[in-house]
Design a protein around this motif. Structure first.
Motif, PDB file in Angstrom:
ATOM      1  N   MET A  35     -56.464 -45.749 -28.791  1.00 46.29           N
ATOM      2  CA  MET A  35     -57.826 -45.870 -28.176  1.00 46.29           C
ATOM      3  C   MET A  35     -57.910 -45.779 -26.864  1.00 46.29           C
ATOM      4  SD  MET A  35     -59.464 -47.115 -30.935  1.00 46.29           S
ATOM      5  CE  MET A  35     -60.884 -48.055 -30.622  1.00 46.29           C
ATOM      6  N   GLU A  36     -58.862 -45.880 -25.852  1.00 45.21           N
ATOM      7  CA  GLU A  36     -59.164 -45.980 -24.443  1.00 45.21           C
ATOM      8  C   GLU A  36     -58.754 -47.179 -23.746  1.00 45.21           C
ATOM      9  OE1 GLU A  36     -59.108 -43.255 -22.974  1.00 45.21           O
ATOM     10  OE2 GLU A  36     -59.658 -41.815 -24.495  1.00 45.21           O
ATOM     11  N   ARG A  82     -53.105 -43.768 -22.763  1.00 48.24           N
ATOM     12  CA  ARG A  82     -54.328 -44.035 -23.766  1.00 48.24           C
ATOM     13  C   ARG A  82     -55.223 -43.002 -24.223  1.00 48.24           C
ATOM     14  NH1 ARG A  82     -57.029 -47.944 -19.595  1.00 48.24           N
ATOM     15  NH2 ARG A  82     -55.187 -48.254 -18.606  1.00 48.24           N
ATOM     16  N   THR A  85     -53.045 -40.287 -29.826  1.00 46.14           N
ATOM     17  CA  THR A  85     -52.882 -40.686 -31.171  1.00 46.14           C
ATOM     18  C   THR A  85     -51.576 -40.034 -31.766  1.00 46.14           C
ATOM     19  OG1 THR A  85     -55.206 -40.732 -31.544  1.00 46.14           O
ATOM     20  CG2 THR A  85     -53.695 -40.477 -33.598  1.00 46.14           C
ATOM     21  N   THR A 140     -65.847 -55.201 -34.712  1.00 42.95           N
ATOM     22  CA  THR A 140     -65.889 -54.005 -33.673  1.00 42.95           C
ATOM     23  C   THR A 140     -67.193 -53.633 -33.257  1.00 42.95           C
ATOM     24  OG1 THR A 140     -64.169 -53.063 -34.944  1.00 42.95           O
ATOM     25  CG2 THR A 140     -65.111 -51.757 -33.338  1.00 42.95           C
TER      26      THR A 140
END
Ligand SMILES: Cc1cc2nc3c(=O)[nH]c(=O)nc-3n(C[C@H](O)[C@H](O)[C@H](O)COP(=O)(O)OP(=O)(O)OC[C@H]3O[C@@H](n4cnc5c(N)ncnc54)[C@H](O)[C@@H]3O)c2cc1C
Length: 358
Positions: A35-36, A82, A85, A140
């Motif tokens: 994720m960022e 960040r 993956t 979320t």
């Protein structure tokens, strides 16, 4: 190709704790988070956490994420990546990952996998209709993106996550028609159950969802009572007027990367399903790979942080760093984790770990 003493996959509470523990003893760490933002599940948790006082119990989850993130970002030994993956782990110590549009490789000496867990699904008619969500997805939508999932919700599952997400739905102005749970008791803490009951949400035990109704989206749901053998009792079907079904029926450890790496796996329901076999140092059957948090067994943030610290320290110890007090520090963390799991609440995890050690 990048080089790192230690690669940590996952920037949730477990992964950040692992990175901080190892960096605290001079180890250079590469932290990969898809994720960022760092924080994992914590960034969605607006409530004050239960768990261990030494691991921020009483503090809101989102604040715990900030505290850990600030420490990680200000540590010059941690290369925090960040939007990265992890894709593969290979025998020669190479971890591959996707960063933006680029495919990259990092060569590591030790690895901690702290990828968290994914939500379990439930089989019932209409479970593929738009409007059927996992509780994590609802959180979320609401807490990260400010989007309501619907107006009238049926919550399935009365564990802590089902109860907490119900309360957050109510806070956001969404009506919750009922919480149903197949068990004959509430799985979550009574304090959370009492809160939603006081808000007028019935908790229907020994009851399950039979169907989500609708053609292009959820337009209702049918619930039904179960007997003591979990068989549906004919004639007890009840239709609820809802536009959303929220499933909170458990989590499964995210372990695909560990399987790929050849780590020994075992199916232990008490720990959440397929888990990597590991010892009290969080070391898997591959001596260079450690695991922590929900990826090792589905539990809670306090234990995830403690396991992360143990995994990070163990990785450092296995690299033979001459660092004062590191063995004592790890023993203290192991004792704290055992204390957290003492008592009734920890019995399920203790039993699961005993099966693993068999
Ligand atoms: C609604 C709800 C309420 C909760 N309330 C509490 C509470 O009150 N107290 C408590 O102690 N616990 C609570 N928990 C549980 C707690 O949030 C989790 O146990 C904890 O977050 C687990 O930490 P983790 O680091 O193992 O996993 P996560 O927090 O899930 O973090 C895993 C991270 O790994 C990243 N990742 C996964 N795969 C990859 C990959 N291939 N490459 C790179 N990154 C990857 C993910 O993006 C994520 O950031 C709650 C959970 C929920 C859902």
């Amino acid at each position: 190709m990048l080089f790192s003493d230690l690669v940590v996959i996952g920037g949730g509470p477990a992964g950040m704790s692992a990175a901080l523990a190892a960096a605290g003893h001079g180890i250079k760490v590469t932290l990969l988070e898809r994720m960022e933002s760092l924080g994992g599940q914590l960034v969605k948790q607006t409530h004050r956490f239960f768990g261990s006082e030494s691991e921020y119990a009483g503090t809101r989850g989102i604040r715990i994420a900030d505290i850990l993130r600030e420490k990680v970002e200000s540590n010059r030994l941690i290369d925090c990546r960040r939007g990265s993956t992890a894709l593969g782990i290979y025998e020669d110590g190479v971890v591959t990952f996707e960063e933006g549009t680029q495919y990259k490789k990092v060569n590591m000496d030790r690895l901690v996998v702290a990828t968290g867990a994914s939500e379990k699904m439930l089989v019932f008619e209409g479970n593929d209709l738009p409007g059927v969500y996992g509780a994590g997805a609802v959180q979320t939508l609401m807490n990260l993106y400010g989007v309501l999932p619907g107006r009238k919700v049926l919550m399935v599952g009365a564990g802590n996550i089902g109860l907490i997400v119900t309360y957050q739905l109510l806070q956001a102005g969404v009506r919750v028609a009922a919480i149903v749970d197949a068990a004959d008791h509430i799985g979550g803490y009574l304090v959370h159950a009492s809160k939603v009951r006081r808000c007028g949400v019935p908790v229907l035990l020994g009851t399950t969802i039979r169907a989500a109704l609708g053609t292009t989206e959820v337009e209702g749901a049918v619930i039904q009572k179960l007997d003591s053998h979990f068989h549906p009792i004919p004639g007890t079907e009840q239709r609820l007027d809802v536009d959303t079904v929220c499933l909170s029926v458990g989590l499964s450890p995210l372990t695909e990367l560990l399987r790929l790496a050849g780590c020994k796996m075992r199916y232990i329901p008490a720990l959440g399903g397929f888990v990597p076999v590991h010892n009290s140092y969080m070391q898997t059957s591959r001596s260079d790979i450690f695991v922590a948090g929900d990826a090792s067994c589905v539990e809670e943030a306090s234990s995830a942080m403690m396991e992360g610290a143990i995994a990070g320290l163990s990785a450092a110890i296995s690299l033979h760093v001459p660092s004062a007090g590191i063995l004592e520090q790890r023993e203290r963390r192991i004792r704290e984790l055992a204390a957290l799991r003492a008592g009734d609440v920890g019995a399920k995890i203790r039993n699961g770990l005993a099966v693993m050690a068999d």
